[in-house]
Design an enzyme around this catalytic site. Structure first.
Site, PDB file in Angstrom:
ATOM      1  N   GLU A  29      -3.629  -2.396  10.053  1.00 39.55           N
ATOM      2  CA  GLU A  29      -4.534  -1.987   8.982  1.00 39.55           C
ATOM      3  C   GLU A  29      -4.467  -2.926   7.768  1.00 39.55           C
ATOM      4  O   GLU A  29      -3.369  -3.157   7.223  1.00 39.55           O
ATOM      5  CB  GLU A  29      -4.178  -0.540   8.566  1.00 39.55           C
ATOM      6  CG  GLU A  29      -4.894  -0.014   7.339  1.00 39.55           C
ATOM      7  CD  GLU A  29      -6.414   0.092   7.498  1.00 39.55           C
ATOM      8  OE1 GLU A  29      -6.895   0.342   8.617  1.00 39.55           O
ATOM      9  OE2 GLU A  29      -7.123  -0.085   6.480  1.00 39.55           O
ATOM     10  N   THR A  56     -12.487  -0.793   9.949  1.00 42.55           N
ATOM     11  CA  THR A  56     -11.551  -0.776  11.077  1.00 42.55           C
ATOM     12  C   THR A  56     -12.282  -0.652  12.413  1.00 42.55           C
ATOM     13  O   THR A  56     -11.891  -1.274  13.406  1.00 42.55           O
ATOM     14  CB  THR A  56     -10.557   0.398  10.899  1.00 42.55           C
ATOM     15  OG1 THR A  56      -9.773   0.113   9.745  1.00 42.55           O
ATOM     16  CG2 THR A  56      -9.642   0.557  12.099  1.00 42.55           C
ATOM     17  N   HIS A  70      -2.858   1.368   4.678  1.00 45.27           N
ATOM     18  CA  HIS A  70      -4.228   1.691   4.245  1.00 45.27           C
ATOM     19  C   HIS A  70      -4.293   1.771   2.726  1.00 45.27           C
ATOM     20  O   HIS A  70      -3.349   2.225   2.075  1.00 45.27           O
ATOM     21  CB  HIS A  70      -4.684   3.027   4.865  1.00 45.27           C
ATOM     22  CG  HIS A  70      -6.168   3.202   4.811  1.00 45.27           C
ATOM     23  ND1 HIS A  70      -6.828   3.601   3.668  1.00 45.27           N
ATOM     24  CD2 HIS A  70      -7.123   2.988   5.742  1.00 45.27           C
ATOM     25  CE1 HIS A  70      -8.124   3.624   3.907  1.00 45.27           C
ATOM     26  NE2 HIS A  70      -8.333   3.260   5.166  1.00 45.27           N
ATOM     27  N   ASP A  85      -6.945  -6.176  10.762  1.00 37.32           N
ATOM     28  CA  ASP A  85      -8.325  -5.755  11.051  1.00 37.32           C
ATOM     29  C   ASP A  85      -9.335  -6.238  10.011  1.00 37.32           C
ATOM     30  O   ASP A  85     -10.431  -6.673  10.354  1.00 37.32           O
ATOM     31  CB  ASP A  85      -8.432  -4.236  11.282  1.00 37.32           C
ATOM     32  CG  ASP A  85      -8.033  -3.368  10.095  1.00 37.32           C
ATOM     33  OD1 ASP A  85      -7.589  -3.916   9.060  1.00 37.32           O
ATOM     34  OD2 ASP A  85      -8.163  -2.135  10.209  1.00 37.32           O
ATOM     35  N   HIS A  86      -8.966  -6.170   8.725  1.00 34.84           N
ATOM     36  CA  HIS A  86      -9.930  -6.547   7.673  1.00 34.84           C
ATOM     37  C   HIS A  86      -9.183  -6.771   6.372  1.00 34.84           C
ATOM     38  O   HIS A  86      -7.957  -6.600   6.311  1.00 34.84           O
ATOM     39  CB  HIS A  86     -11.033  -5.481   7.517  1.00 34.84           C
ATOM     40  CG  HIS A  86     -10.505  -4.086   7.309  1.00 34.84           C
ATOM     41  ND1 HIS A  86      -9.806  -3.711   6.185  1.00 34.84           N
ATOM     42  CD2 HIS A  86     -10.536  -2.974   8.106  1.00 34.84           C
ATOM     43  CE1 HIS A  86      -9.467  -2.441   6.284  1.00 34.84           C
ATOM     44  NE2 HIS A  86      -9.882  -1.956   7.452  1.00 34.84           N
TER      45      HIS A  86
HETATM   46  C1  GP9 Z   1      -8.523   5.634  10.071  1.00 31.48           C
HETATM   47  C2  GP9 Z   1      -8.302   4.181   9.987  1.00 31.48           C
HETATM   48  C3  GP9 Z   1      -8.826   3.595   8.717  1.00 31.48           C
HETATM   49  O1  GP9 Z   1      -8.456   6.181  11.336  1.00 31.48           O
HETATM   50  O2  GP9 Z   1      -8.643   3.506  11.116  1.00 31.48           O
HETATM   51  O3  GP9 Z   1     -10.072   3.037   8.801  1.00 31.48           O
HETATM   52  P1  GP9 Z   1     -10.696   2.168   7.589  1.00 31.48           P
HETATM   53  O4  GP9 Z   1     -10.861   3.105   6.420  1.00 31.48           O
HETATM   54  O5  GP9 Z   1      -9.697   1.072   7.253  1.00 31.48           O
HETATM   55  O6  GP9 Z   1     -11.947   1.622   8.137  1.00 31.48           O
END
Ligand code: GP9
Length: 410
Positions: free
Chosen positions: A35, A77, A191, A250-251
């Site tokens: 994340e 994500t 996150h 992921d980002h």
């Molecule tokens: C929640 C997680 C976060 O299940 O994958 O997603 P995001 O807010 O980073 O897109």
């Protein structure tokens, strides 16, 4: 779209006669999608301590791609997951997982399933978030392990801490006792807004104390320690020598106060570096056995992940519709961003808000990482081709074209 894919297949085909094709046939594959994990923390220290000591060490024993970019858009994500697993671009608005979960795609779990792999996905959160339950069912995963499958013995942020998440994921994999496996583990502890329990904040972040970037580096350090424990676990469970481990971010982290980055780096950040920092996430492949290691400088992106897995396992891309090309292949292709920007490793294009190519900014890149503004014409052909790639991807997704392309090929 059909002729576009025929051309792309010619590029993809090249890997079949290149080194490493099929070298890891039949090995397990564990993909960790971390994340908001960005590249700037790799090799960076704060208060005299490395932010990511475990990853820094692992990178030295892995194939590492310092010019890897995330290609996500509004679907965050879920876009990263879609791009890496299904080798297509995200949509300009919304998430493919939510808008088109019923469509057909050629995604890694489906492809590996066809090769006899047990395909599972792990994420310690509500299964309905990003419409994962439906999308994963459509992607042919054998099972999706959600929050309901984990014991919350380490509460962190939105749910379970990554240390426990990885430990319980390895336990589940062992319990399945179904080899070879393709498994994707999606972490969550880093996150936004990156607030860790005080006891997990191990770094001395100095001037960044109480600032969001300070919290972010603490979270990145925690994730790094969780990855260190994951590696130890895989070794302990005798999985390490038979498993290809891929780790990527992921980002970006949505932190755009650049003065905080300047404090961390100890130098000013230019406009082009802001763009690149926000797009670069780490990507590494640890290969099992007396695995191959090294640095691959090629500019690559998330949509190249599934073709790379196929390269290592010796699976031809021929029967599938994938937009990426193996990162391990000599075949050249640009990394296209959803905003119409792109890089091919020698130029980097930042589009203007009006979308007119001639109004965008073109940079010429030097091997030492430097970037100099150059005439927009040096990026014109690449920007035109990026536009075409994005249009093809959108058309295939929005009109569910893969089934008819598949039929035409039969
Ligand atoms: C929640 C997680 C976060 O299940 O994958 O997603 P995001 O807010 O980073 O897109």
């Amino acid at each position: 779209a059909k002729s576009w894919f025929e051309d792309r297949k010619k590029l993809q085909k090249q890997m079949e006669s290149e080194p490493l094709f099929g070298e890891y046939k039949g090995k397990n594959v564990l993909v960790v999608q971390a994340e908001a994990f960005q590249q700037f923390v790799i090799g960076q220290s704060i208060g005299g301590e490395e932010i990511t000591p475990n990853l820094n060490k692992l990178i030295g024993e892995s194939v590492y791609f310092p010019n890897f970019y995330h290609q996500t858009a509004q679907g965050r994500t879920s876009d990263a997951d879609f791009g890496t697993s299904c080798s297509m671009h995200p949509l300009p608005t919304g998430s493919v997982f939510i808008r088109f979960a019923g469509n057909e795609f050629d995604c890694a779990p489906t492809i590996l399933h066809d090769q006899g792999y047990d395909a599972t996905v792990y994420h310690a959160y509500d299964g309905s978030f990003w419409n994962r339950n439906n999308m994963y069912h459509n992607m042919d995963y054998d099972r999706f392990y959600t929050i309901k499958d984990y014991e919350i013995d380490e509460p962190v942020g939105w749910s379970l801490g990554d240390r426990s998440f990885f430990r319980q994921t390895v336990e589940q994999l062992k319990m399945r006792d179904n080899f070879p496996f393709y498994a994707m583990a999606i972490s969550l502890s880093s996150h936004h807004p990156f607030k860790l329990p005080y006891s997990d904040q191990e770094l001395k972040v100095g001037e960044l104390q109480g600032k969001i970037l300070g919290d972010y580096v603490q979270a990145a350090h925690y994730v790094d320690s969780a990855i260190g424990e994951l590696i130890a676990d895989l070794k302990e469970e005798n999985l390490w020598d038979d498993t290809i481990l891929m780790i990527y971010g992921d980002h970006d982290n949505s932190v755009y106060d650049w003065t905080q980055y300047e404090t961390l780096f100890g130098h000013p950040v230019s406009d082009i570096d802001k763009d690149r920092i926000a797009r670069q996430v780490p990507f590494l492949i640890h290969l099992p056995g007396d695995g191959h290691a090294g640095v691959v400088d090629k500019a690559v992106g998330q949509i190249d992940t599934t073709p790379t897995i196929m390269h290592l396992l010796g699976i031809s891309a021929d029967p599938y519709r994938l937009m990426g090309v193996s990162m391990l292949s000599q075949a050249k292709k640009s990394v296209v961003f959803r905003n119409g920007g792109f890089t091919d490793g020698s130029v980097y294009f930042v589009p203007s808000s009006d979308g007119i190519i001639a109004n965008g900014t073109c940079y010429s890149l030097s091997p030492d990482g430097g970037a100099e503004k150059t005439d927009a014409s040096a990026c014109a052909a690449g920007a035109e081709s990026a536009k075409i790639d994005l249009n093809v991807s959108d058309r295939v997704i929005e009109h569910d074209l893969i089934p008819s392309m598949r039929k035409d090929e039969q």
